[in-house]
Motif scaffolding. Structure first.
Motif, PDB file in Angstrom:
ATOM      1  N   LEU A 220      -5.110  61.790 -21.763  1.00 33.71           N
ATOM      2  CA  LEU A 220      -3.884  61.529 -21.012  1.00 33.71           C
ATOM      3  C   LEU A 220      -3.525  62.718 -20.130  1.00 33.71           C
ATOM      4  O   LEU A 220      -3.247  62.567 -18.930  1.00 33.71           O
ATOM      5  N   TYR A 221      -3.549  63.911 -20.718  1.00 31.41           N
ATOM      6  CA  TYR A 221      -3.228  65.117 -19.940  1.00 31.41           C
ATOM      7  C   TYR A 221      -4.276  65.366 -18.859  1.00 31.41           C
ATOM      8  O   TYR A 221      -3.965  65.836 -17.760  1.00 31.41           O
ATOM      9  N   ARG A 222      -5.519  65.045 -19.161  1.00 31.54           N
ATOM     10  CA  ARG A 222      -6.592  65.227 -18.175  1.00 31.54           C
ATOM     11  C   ARG A 222      -6.384  64.322 -16.966  1.00 31.54           C
ATOM     12  O   ARG A 222      -6.561  64.738 -15.820  1.00 31.54           O
ATOM     13  N   GLN A 223      -5.982  63.060 -17.233  1.00 38.88           N
ATOM     14  CA  GLN A 223      -5.717  62.145 -16.125  1.00 38.88           C
ATOM     15  C   GLN A 223      -4.538  62.636 -15.293  1.00 38.88           C
ATOM     16  O   GLN A 223      -4.585  62.612 -14.054  1.00 38.88           O
ATOM     17  N   GLY A 224      -3.481  63.081 -15.958  1.00 41.99           N
ATOM     18  CA  GLY A 224      -2.343  63.622 -15.222  1.00 41.99           C
ATOM     19  C   GLY A 224      -2.728  64.819 -14.377  1.00 41.99           C
ATOM     20  O   GLY A 224      -2.300  64.951 -13.223  1.00 41.99           O
ATOM     21  N   ARG A 225      -3.545  65.693 -14.946  1.00 40.36           N
ATOM     22  CA  ARG A 225      -4.001  66.874 -14.216  1.00 40.36           C
ATOM     23  C   ARG A 225      -4.772  66.485 -12.961  1.00 40.36           C
ATOM     24  O   ARG A 225      -4.565  67.067 -11.884  1.00 40.36           O
ATOM     25  N   ALA A 231      -2.894  65.716  -5.427  1.00 41.14           N
ATOM     26  CA  ALA A 231      -1.727  65.820  -4.545  1.00 41.14           C
ATOM     27  C   ALA A 231      -1.426  67.261  -4.173  1.00 41.14           C
ATOM     28  O   ALA A 231      -0.866  67.529  -3.100  1.00 41.14           O
ATOM     29  N   ASP A 232      -1.772  68.191  -5.060  1.00 42.30           N
ATOM     30  CA  ASP A 232      -1.562  69.630  -4.873  1.00 42.30           C
ATOM     31  C   ASP A 232      -0.126  69.956  -4.445  1.00 42.30           C
ATOM     32  O   ASP A 232       0.094  70.611  -3.414  1.00 42.30           O
ATOM     33  N   ALA A 247       2.975  69.821 -18.368  1.00 43.04           N
ATOM     34  CA  ALA A 247       3.360  71.005 -17.596  1.00 43.04           C
ATOM     35  C   ALA A 247       2.370  72.147 -17.783  1.00 43.04           C
ATOM     36  O   ALA A 247       1.968  72.813 -16.821  1.00 43.04           O
ATOM     37  N   LEU A 248       1.956  72.384 -19.021  1.00 36.46           N
ATOM     38  CA  LEU A 248       1.037  73.490 -19.296  1.00 36.46           C
ATOM     39  C   LEU A 248      -0.331  73.258 -18.678  1.00 36.46           C
ATOM     40  O   LEU A 248      -1.034  74.218 -18.335  1.00 36.46           O
ATOM     41  N   HIS A 249      -0.711  72.001 -18.505  1.00 31.92           N
ATOM     42  CA  HIS A 249      -2.001  71.703 -17.902  1.00 31.92           C
ATOM     43  C   HIS A 249      -1.997  71.894 -16.383  1.00 31.92           C
ATOM     44  O   HIS A 249      -3.071  71.984 -15.775  1.00 31.92           O
ATOM     45  N   ARG A 250      -0.808  71.905 -15.770  1.00 36.57           N
ATOM     46  CA  ARG A 250      -0.798  71.988 -14.327  1.00 36.57           C
ATOM     47  C   ARG A 250       0.002  73.153 -13.780  1.00 36.57           C
ATOM     48  O   ARG A 250       0.357  73.192 -12.620  1.00 36.57           O
ATOM     49  N   ALA A 251       0.315  74.127 -14.596  1.00 30.99           N
ATOM     50  CA  ALA A 251       0.987  75.332 -14.112  1.00 30.99           C
ATOM     51  C   ALA A 251      -0.038  76.257 -13.451  1.00 30.99           C
ATOM     52  O   ALA A 251      -1.243  76.058 -13.553  1.00 30.99           O
ATOM     53  N   ILE A 304       6.737  64.149 -12.982  1.00 28.95           N
ATOM     54  CA  ILE A 304       6.062  63.514 -14.117  1.00 28.95           C
ATOM     55  C   ILE A 304       7.139  63.052 -15.088  1.00 28.95           C
ATOM     56  O   ILE A 304       8.051  63.816 -15.421  1.00 28.95           O
ATOM     57  N   VAL A 305       7.068  61.817 -15.532  1.00 26.86           N
ATOM     58  CA  VAL A 305       7.990  61.333 -16.556  1.00 26.86           C
ATOM     59  C   VAL A 305       7.177  60.775 -17.722  1.00 26.86           C
ATOM     60  O   VAL A 305       6.208  60.047 -17.526  1.00 26.86           O
ATOM     61  N   ASN A 306       7.579  61.133 -18.914  1.00 26.68           N
ATOM     62  CA  ASN A 306       6.917  60.665 -20.127  1.00 26.68           C
ATOM     63  C   ASN A 306       8.006  60.304 -21.139  1.00 26.68           C
ATOM     64  O   ASN A 306       8.188  60.971 -22.144  1.00 26.68           O
ATOM     65  N   PRO A 307       8.761  59.224 -20.858  1.00 26.33           N
ATOM     66  CA  PRO A 307       9.952  58.914 -21.640  1.00 26.33           C
ATOM     67  C   PRO A 307       9.638  58.265 -22.988  1.00 26.33           C
ATOM     68  O   PRO A 307       8.494  57.827 -23.216  1.00 26.33           O
ATOM     69  N   PRO A 308      10.626  58.169 -23.862  1.00 23.82           N
ATOM     70  CA  PRO A 308      10.451  57.385 -25.089  1.00 23.82           C
ATOM     71  C   PRO A 308      10.314  55.905 -24.770  1.00 23.82           C
ATOM     72  O   PRO A 308      10.354  55.500 -23.600  1.00 23.82           O
ATOM     73  N   ARG A 309      10.200  55.077 -25.787  1.00 27.19           N
ATOM     74  CA  ARG A 309       9.891  53.660 -25.592  1.00 27.19           C
ATOM     75  C   ARG A 309      10.912  52.934 -24.709  1.00 27.19           C
ATOM     76  O   ARG A 309      10.585  51.962 -24.041  1.00 27.19           O
TER      77      ARG A 309
END
Length: 374
Positions: A220-225, A231-232, A247-251, A304-309
């Motif tokens: 999941l994080y890899r796809q987001g990255r 888009a850079d 966030a940590l994957h794309r800082a 990026i949004v990763n909300p609860p259900r």
């Protein structure tokens, strides 16, 4: 996958148990595509499969029975314990600990909580495994009555389970269906579990949320990255950031990244990971995602949004619609709320999507979508 508990009707949590895994994954893809059928321009990437068994990195075990013969598992309809220590979807390294944990209950004289009679002390054993095999154990108690005995016998447990890195007591005095309380007592020198995931090492504190399936979380994080790097953007918000996975994957790269999370525990975890990695331009704040967005002077280039259900909800969806932000990456564990949120953001069109099977043997899954302003 077959499960003796399911076959005996002792546990029916995994509603798809016994069905061919390829059929499960195809059905999830079809379900999500049906919910998002109103977007003909949407391109679907291949679904990401999971291991069928042993994928759960955490175990939430109700403690029942007696001090001499405790059970770890769930409760039946009458409130009596059902042993689930051989649950096949639980990681093997967690299953291997259960005999020692049961012995520890007896050794430390931890009286299991009797739900029907409202008596006893030990309610739950919460156990999490890292990809490196380290473990975090949380004992949910009704009071501090047994903490002295836990401390006394803890060296025995640490010797029996040498991979046990973090041990805590959580106090939950109320008789209601609430898993844990606010107060946490750390009993070991370390207070965080290191979780190497993808390009980052996350630090998980006792009350921090982390995805149940580490392999799929990494995907999941890899796809987001990949989508962020494509888009850079110069500026990114990670709303509902949890312990900071996206966030940590794309800082870095001179990029300004801000993570917002309601849980102060999760924010503290994210800050520990950031500081250890020496990442600059990355800020984490504890607060409500919607309130943060509404109060901001302007939008970033990408959100990026990763909300609860329940989804992002009407207010944040309305803000995203009118904000002018060009791209949104929406990671959802409930495609129905995703579809509802998308309907409230007609200017942000989903162009790519991918189903990731976070929860094999169940109907649940994760889907990540890239939205671009029309």
């Amino acid at each position: 996958m077959q499960c003796s508990y399911f076959d005996a009707a002792a546990c029916r949590s995994c509603t798809l148990m016994g069905q061919a895994y390829t059929d499960q994954l195809a059905a999830k893809q079809q379900h999500c595509a049906h919910l998002l059928a109103g977007y003909p321009e949407l391109s679907w990437l291949p679904a990401v499969p999971s291991r069928e068994s042993g994928y759960r990195n955490k175990a939430k075990m109700v403690v029942s029975g007696t001090v001499e013969e405790p059970t770890l598992g769930i409760l039946d309809a009458d409130g009596h314990g059902v042993d689930l220590t051989s649950c096949g979807i639980t990681a093997q390294e967690l299953r291997d600990t259960f005999p020692s944990l049961a012995a520890f209950v007896t050794r430390a004289r931890l009286t299991p909580y009797d739900v029907p009679r409202r008596r006893g002390e030990l309610k739950y054993v919460l156990l999490t495994a890292s990809p490196d095999g380290e473990l975090m154990l949380r004992l949910v108690l009704r009071s501090t009555e047994s903490v002295v005995r836990i401390r006394k016998h803890l060296p025995w447990l640490l010797d029996a389970l040498p991979r046990l890195a973090v041990v805590t007591v959580n106090l939950q005095p109320q008789h209601k269906a609430v898993l844990e309380g606010e107060e946490e007592i750390v009993l070991t020198e370390r207070a965080t579990l290191r979780m190497p995931v993808g390009d980052a090492v996350l630090h998980l504190r006792p009350q921090s949320f982390f995805q149940t399936n580490t392999d799929i979380a990494s995907a999941l994080y890899r796809q987001g990255r990949e989508w962020v790097d494509e888009a850079d953007p110069a500026s990114v918000w990670d709303l509902y950031c949890g312990v900071g996975g996206f966030a940590l994957h794309r800082a870095g790269r001179g990029r300004s990244v801000t993570g917002i999370e309601i849980s102060a525990e999760a924010v503290a975890s994210a800050e520990t990971s950031r500081d250890e990695a020496g990442l600059e331009g990355l800020t984490f704040l504890a607060g409500d995602a919607t309130a943060f967005a509404l109060a901001a002077p302007g939008p970033p280039e990408l959100v990026i949004v990763n909300p609860p259900r329940r989804g992002v909800g009407a207010q944040l969806a309305a803000w995203l619609e009118t904000s002018g932000v060009r791209r949104v990456i929406y990671s959802s564990c409930n495609a129905r709320s995703l579809a509802s949120d998308l309907a409230a953001m007609p200017s942000l069109r989903p162009t790519r999507a991918r189903v990731l099977d976070m929860f094999p043997q169940t109907t649940h899954y994760e889907v990540i979508t890239l939205l671009e302003r029309a």
